[in-house]
Write a protein that holds these residues in place. Sequence first.
Motif, PDB file in Angstrom:
ATOM      1  N   ILE A 130      -7.079 -30.324   7.688  1.00 25.60           N
ATOM      2  CA  ILE A 130      -6.966 -28.885   8.315  1.00 25.60           C
ATOM      3  C   ILE A 130      -8.404 -28.684   8.227  1.00 25.60           C
ATOM      4  O   ILE A 130      -8.756 -28.143   9.864  1.00 25.60           O
ATOM      5  N   LEU A 131      -9.423 -29.141   7.497  1.00 28.89           N
ATOM      6  CA  LEU A 131     -10.743 -29.126   8.072  1.00 28.89           C
ATOM      7  C   LEU A 131     -10.960 -29.172   9.298  1.00 28.89           C
ATOM      8  O   LEU A 131     -11.432 -29.276  10.459  1.00 28.89           O
ATOM      9  N   GLY A 133      -8.314 -29.918  11.708  1.00 31.68           N
ATOM     10  CA  GLY A 133      -8.005 -29.385  12.940  1.00 31.68           C
ATOM     11  C   GLY A 133      -8.935 -27.476  13.640  1.00 31.68           C
ATOM     12  O   GLY A 133      -8.950 -27.418  14.424  1.00 31.68           O
ATOM     13  N   GLN A 134      -9.614 -27.588  12.807  1.00 31.92           N
ATOM     14  CA  GLN A 134     -10.367 -25.722  12.666  1.00 31.92           C
ATOM     15  C   GLN A 134     -11.685 -26.710  12.805  1.00 31.92           C
ATOM     16  O   GLN A 134     -12.022 -25.689  14.230  1.00 31.92           O
ATOM     17  N   GLN A 136     -12.105 -28.641  14.888  1.00 31.03           N
ATOM     18  CA  GLN A 136     -11.027 -29.299  16.876  1.00 31.03           C
ATOM     19  C   GLN A 136     -11.200 -27.614  17.562  1.00 31.03           C
ATOM     20  O   GLN A 136     -11.248 -27.536  18.876  1.00 31.03           O
ATOM     21  N   ALA A 137     -10.895 -26.667  16.261  1.00 31.76           N
ATOM     22  CA  ALA A 137     -10.494 -25.042  17.240  1.00 31.76           C
ATOM     23  C   ALA A 137     -11.925 -24.616  17.192  1.00 31.76           C
ATOM     24  O   ALA A 137     -11.709 -23.574  17.776  1.00 31.76           O
ATOM     25  N   GLN A 139     -13.372 -23.217  14.942  1.00 31.65           N
ATOM     26  CA  GLN A 139     -12.847 -22.093  13.630  1.00 31.65           C
ATOM     27  C   GLN A 139     -14.044 -21.774  13.010  1.00 31.65           C
ATOM     28  O   GLN A 139     -13.901 -20.422  12.488  1.00 31.65           O
ATOM     29  N   PHE A 140     -14.684 -22.417  13.199  1.00 27.37           N
ATOM     30  CA  PHE A 140     -16.104 -22.461  12.001  1.00 27.37           C
ATOM     31  C   PHE A 140     -17.520 -22.660  12.351  1.00 27.37           C
ATOM     32  O   PHE A 140     -17.851 -23.343  13.151  1.00 27.37           O
TER      33      PHE A 140
END
Length: 909
Positions: A130-131, A133-134, A136-137, A139-140
């Motif tokens: 999940i981390l 993917g985030q 990659q996006a 988001q953080f």
Amino acid sequence: MSTLQNPDKDALLRFRRHVAWALMAFLVALTVLALRNVSERNGTLESARNFRLWATASEDISRLVHELQRERGMSSGYIASDGKSFSHALADQRARTDSAWAALAPQLDQLPLAERHFERISQSLAGLPILRGQIQAMQFSREYVVDSYTQLIEQLFDLQLASFGSTTDSGLMRQQIAFMLFVQSKERSGLERALIASMLADGNFSAGRIALWQSIRAVEAAHLASFRQLADPTSVHALDEIEHAPDSQPLTRIRQQVQARGLRAASDGLVDSTSLPPVERWFALSSSRIDAMKALEDALSRKILDSARQQEEVARESFFLTFCLALLAFTLALLLALQMRRSRQVADWHLNLAESVIANSVEAIMVTDTRSHIIDVNPAFERITGFSRAEALGQTPRLLRSGRHDSTFYETLWQRLTSEGAWQGDIWNRRKNGEIFPGLLSIAAVRDQHGEVVNYTGMLFDLSQQQRVARLIDELRTFDGLTGLPNREAWLSAVSQTVANAQRSGSHIGIVEFDIDRFKLLNDTLGHAVGDQVLIELAERIKNALRRHDIVARASGNRFSILLTEIAAPQDIGIICEKLMGVMARPFELGGSSTHLTASMGAAIFPEDGDSAKTLMMAAESALYSAKAEGRASYKFYAREMNELGAQLFRIERMLRQALAANEFSLVYQPQIAAADGRLIGVEVLLRWQNPELGNISPVQFIPIAEETGLIVPIGEWVMRQACRQAKAWHTEFAAELPVAVNLSARQFGRNDLLASVWQILEETGLPPRLLELEITEGLLIADPAAAADLIRGLHFASIKTALDDFGTGYSSLSYLKTFPLNRLKIDRSFVRDLPNNASDRAIANTIITLGHQLSMEVLAEGVETEAQAQFLRDSGCHAFQGYLFAKPMPAEALTAAIRRGEFRLTVS
């Protein structure tokens, strides 16, 4: 009975018991201490094992930490560069991280105290996709991502720290601390790599980031300084090589540039990144240094693992040694306890044994005091003398005085007993009922530890019983145990005495040697128990047939010797022999069936046939041999010519032993003719003996001798081998089926290796098994029907034919025919001789032929000499003939020539 003890011996025994108990207490205490030490050593071994497991897993933990650090640095640079840097390298790195976790996970299940760490790490790693993917996006923030990876790495550090202090070895603990300090410093290098990568990627050199970077560098430097103090010189040298590696100067310049940019950004808020290196170069240089640190980390881990293994091995050896010592102490204590128990049992056993021996002794035992008063007796004393214990106690041995010994006898007894301490001799005593009996008395003085006489013991053996036993032994020595008749020793004595009396009185006596015919065959076929039954019954029959004053003895196995006294004329012996022949006329009930037996007898008369016991017995023996030679089932009187016959038989036996080696035997073959069309369907092989000294010797003479001596076995094998070779030659020359029939003797049939021997001969000669037929008689089948059936089935399975020879002349039991897979029945010539005129022979022949048809057996008639006989048998359904009507026995060469001339027609295969 009372027993006397030696005080010195008692004191020694008490001392030995005290020493044994003290030693037992010491060994028990030693065992308890050893067991306690075993428990401690077991704890040490368990601790060493756990440490070794943690050290084994530590290498894989370090690998996973290393891959997470690389993934953290790349992720940090990826976010800081807005996805421009590490996009492709990050995917490969994530695969390496997953591979490292897959290698570590199975080991964590086996680690002690790892359950809670394993669960937390598993949960954290489960959220890693999940981390990613985030990330990659985008988001953080970079700080969040770095913190997330750092928390996961710290959990792995906690897992490594869980084993911290699990060893009690100071050297290992020093290595472990140095290792953890180095791992922590490597983690700070990883944090530095991620932080500078992000600053180079996004150009943010804020004061906060610069302060964080300096803090990371300070902690790393502190850890490395402590590591240098604790690590071994080799590891410190390896660290120095890392610090002074070629890549260290570029790294230092980049750090200086970052420091300069941070100071400028802090002074005027401007950042000029034109002269800064690309983030990929920083990452490559810092990763090279971290990889070198990882190599050193792996080397440190391997050293710790090797030390852990050595510690575990030492702990295991120590535990094993301690355990062995504990086991030895326990074993010694147990053996000592068993020995003490056994010593007590032995002492009790000796005491009980002494009392039991005295109580159960067949000899009378008495104990007296020094005044000769009886103080104890055993049960044998009561049984032998008749006096009870109560009657004997307090009395003196004069209670048993017989009155046959004078005062001098007793004075001499006491003198020797006083001077030597013992006396032994024969004595006459009197029982309570007044009976005087002989005895062997032994008296011994019993002394105390000071050598003073305190008791006398007497042991009395009743010789009257021994005398009765001697008479019984003498009786058994002269009588046969089976029949109750006098044996040969008693017989020889009676003959010698009777001959001596006859010499003095001028009277006549006779000797008859009585021998059961074919008794060996009876024993071999029906068993020795049945043979013994025959001997017992026959002994009674012979006794009942003789006169009151005649003597019959069992001289040997199946031989009875009869002494006839008061013979008035030779005709008296003939009358008695006729009565004895009548004894054999009645059948014997053997195994539920009636069996007729015959006997042969030889008679001699004193003084006409011999003037001494020896010559008279030899004459009767010669007459017996003459009766057997003339067909058995008869009796003969002695004649001078019989000596020559006996000598002839001995010569035949002597020469028979050399005949096979001298090639004196030959074979002849008698054709067997098909009843339907006259074809030659087989031959029976017959043995002939041509001796250079005696000439042609009839098989009737030498076959029984060969059977009795056992020579029939090698002779029989020679006959079978020669016959099979000849049959193979006929089969090769004429391409025809011409079976050869070979007679089996009782000794051959009874051998366990018969089937193997036959098969070996067939293989040697190359004869097909279907062309061999083995002929056996009825008597061979009923000795052991089960074994015989197994043997015949084995022959049948091997395609070897079997024929029942002389059917109807033996025991004539029809029930076994259905049990044995026979191929052919042979009608004996005695049932063919009077055909077709004799009604009984016609009935017997028809019955045998019908029986053969019903059992699917071929029937062959022997001794066919007339056309009338052949026609009758052919009309009755007989399958084959053998006899002089068709051909006499002839050598193989003559039969071969006859076949070539067309005198016999063959069945072409």
